[in-house]
Motif scaffolding. Structure first.
Motif, PDB file in Angstrom:
ATOM      1  N   TRP A  46       9.610  -4.460   1.031  1.00 45.66           N
ATOM      2  CA  TRP A  46       9.534  -4.837   2.441  1.00 45.66           C
ATOM      3  C   TRP A  46       9.353  -3.623   3.337  1.00 45.66           C
ATOM      4  CZ3 TRP A  46       8.559  -9.650   3.515  1.00 45.66           C
ATOM      5  CH2 TRP A  46       8.941 -10.638   2.621  1.00 45.66           C
ATOM      6  N   GLU A  47       9.917  -2.495   2.987  1.00 44.77           N
ATOM      7  CA  GLU A  47       9.862  -1.293   3.836  1.00 44.77           C
ATOM      8  C   GLU A  47       8.952  -0.227   3.236  1.00 44.77           C
ATOM      9  OE1 GLU A  47      11.484  -1.134   6.794  1.00 44.77           O
ATOM     10  OE2 GLU A  47      12.206  -3.178   6.463  1.00 44.77           O
ATOM     11  N   ASP A  48       7.924  -0.628   2.502  1.00 42.19           N
ATOM     12  CA  ASP A  48       7.078   0.339   1.784  1.00 42.19           C
ATOM     13  C   ASP A  48       5.743   0.515   2.492  1.00 42.19           C
ATOM     14  OD1 ASP A  48       6.354   2.028  -0.407  1.00 42.19           O
ATOM     15  OD2 ASP A  48       5.189   0.375  -1.230  1.00 42.19           O
ATOM     16  N   ASP A  49       5.241   1.738   2.503  1.00 40.62           N
ATOM     17  CA  ASP A  49       3.923   2.006   3.086  1.00 40.62           C
ATOM     18  C   ASP A  49       2.806   1.856   2.056  1.00 40.62           C
ATOM     19  OD1 ASP A  49       4.169   4.214   1.458  1.00 40.62           O
ATOM     20  OD2 ASP A  49       4.059   5.688   3.070  1.00 40.62           O
ATOM     21  N   GLY A  50       3.140   1.433   0.863  1.00 44.86           N
ATOM     22  CA  GLY A  50       2.145   1.234  -0.193  1.00 44.86           C
ATOM     23  C   GLY A  50       2.246   2.239  -1.324  1.00 44.86           C
ATOM     24  N   THR A  51       2.820   3.396  -1.073  1.00 47.12           N
ATOM     25  CA  THR A  51       2.870   4.419  -2.119  1.00 47.12           C
ATOM     26  C   THR A  51       3.867   4.052  -3.221  1.00 47.12           C
ATOM     27  OG1 THR A  51       4.447   5.695  -0.802  1.00 47.12           O
ATOM     28  CG2 THR A  51       2.133   6.306  -0.611  1.00 47.12           C
ATOM     29  N   ARG A  52       5.022   3.540  -2.828  1.00 51.38           N
ATOM     30  CA  ARG A  52       6.019   3.141  -3.833  1.00 51.38           C
ATOM     31  C   ARG A  52       5.519   1.933  -4.616  1.00 51.38           C
ATOM     32  NH1 ARG A  52      10.676   0.047  -3.805  1.00 51.38           N
ATOM     33  NH2 ARG A  52      10.453  -0.408  -1.605  1.00 51.38           N
ATOM     34  N   TRP A  53       4.814   1.021  -3.927  1.00 51.00           N
ATOM     35  CA  TRP A  53       4.253  -0.155  -4.593  1.00 51.00           C
ATOM     36  C   TRP A  53       3.281   0.277  -5.697  1.00 51.00           C
ATOM     37  CZ3 TRP A  53      -0.320  -2.360  -5.865  1.00 51.00           C
ATOM     38  CH2 TRP A  53      -0.310  -3.714  -6.215  1.00 51.00           C
ATOM     39  N   GLU A  54       2.376   1.189  -5.382  1.00 51.79           N
ATOM     40  CA  GLU A  54       1.388   1.669  -6.362  1.00 51.79           C
ATOM     41  C   GLU A  54       2.075   2.313  -7.562  1.00 51.79           C
ATOM     42  OE1 GLU A  54      -1.940   1.400  -6.509  1.00 51.79           O
ATOM     43  OE2 GLU A  54      -2.105   0.346  -4.598  1.00 51.79           O
ATOM     44  N   ARG A 142       3.173  -9.338  -2.497  1.00 46.73           N
ATOM     45  CA  ARG A 142       3.139  -7.878  -2.372  1.00 46.73           C
ATOM     46  C   ARG A 142       4.491  -7.273  -1.978  1.00 46.73           C
ATOM     47  NH1 ARG A 142      -0.778  -3.794  -2.975  1.00 46.73           N
ATOM     48  NH2 ARG A 142      -0.244  -2.026  -1.688  1.00 46.73           N
ATOM     49  N   GLU A 143       5.299  -7.977  -1.219  1.00 38.76           N
ATOM     50  CA  GLU A 143       6.599  -7.443  -0.785  1.00 38.76           C
ATOM     51  C   GLU A 143       7.697  -7.688  -1.814  1.00 38.76           C
ATOM     52  OE1 GLU A 143       4.794  -9.605   1.101  1.00 38.76           O
ATOM     53  OE2 GLU A 143       3.963  -8.180   2.534  1.00 38.76           O
TER      54      GLU A 143
END
Length: 158
Positions: A46-54, A142-143
């Protein structure tokens, strides 16, 4: 969970009887002819800019691939089975049960394949001792967290 614990969980899934009813237990989801175990679950995004997700997506795919390499010694190379076409054949969001009126062809997608198609793009799949064994990486949105799933079923893929 360590790799040894993942392998032990897969062995336990393979050795247990399938539940008579669809439901959830401490081991995961199950029903007549199948069990799905959550081997690992990440944090949410929920609080990710996309880098942690990747990075997490890469980590979970690497975990699946690493387990697959170890399982090659037992059952040979896995079949990579895409669930994308199953998701496209399900009504609504893919997580709903089929009824006789939902599809002009009257097709029914059985569990666990129907549920898996909603969140798992593809599976590493083996056939051993009359059962299918599969590994996949699930993410519902995605979240939401990633999950490394192990599946054991006697139900053939559609």
């Amino acid at each position: 969970m360590s790799t040894a614990q993942h392998l032990a969980a897969i062995d336990l899934l393979r050795s247990r009887e399938f539940p008579a009813e669809h439901g959830r237990s401490q081991d995961g989801d199950g029903g007549p002819g199948y069990r799905i175990a959550e081997l690992m679950t990440s944090d949410d995004f929920w609080e990710d800019d996309g880098t942690r997700w990747e990075a997490t997506a890469d980590q979970y795919e690497a975990e699946r691939d690493g387990l697959s390499v170890l399982l090659v010694d037992r059952w040979g190379a896995p079949q990579i089975f895409s669930l994308e076409s199953l998701f496209e054949r399900t009504p609504g969001d893919g997580g709903e049960e089929w009824s006789s009126g939902d599809d002009a062809a009257g097709e029914e997608i059985p569990e666990p394949w129907n549920s898996l198609s909603s969140s798992v793009p593809d599976l590493h799949l083996w056939r051993a001792d009359g059962r299918w064994i599969a590994l996949g990486v699930s993410q519902w949105d995605r979240e939401l967290p990633f999950q490394l799933l192990a599946v054991v079923t006697e139900i053939d893929p559609p």
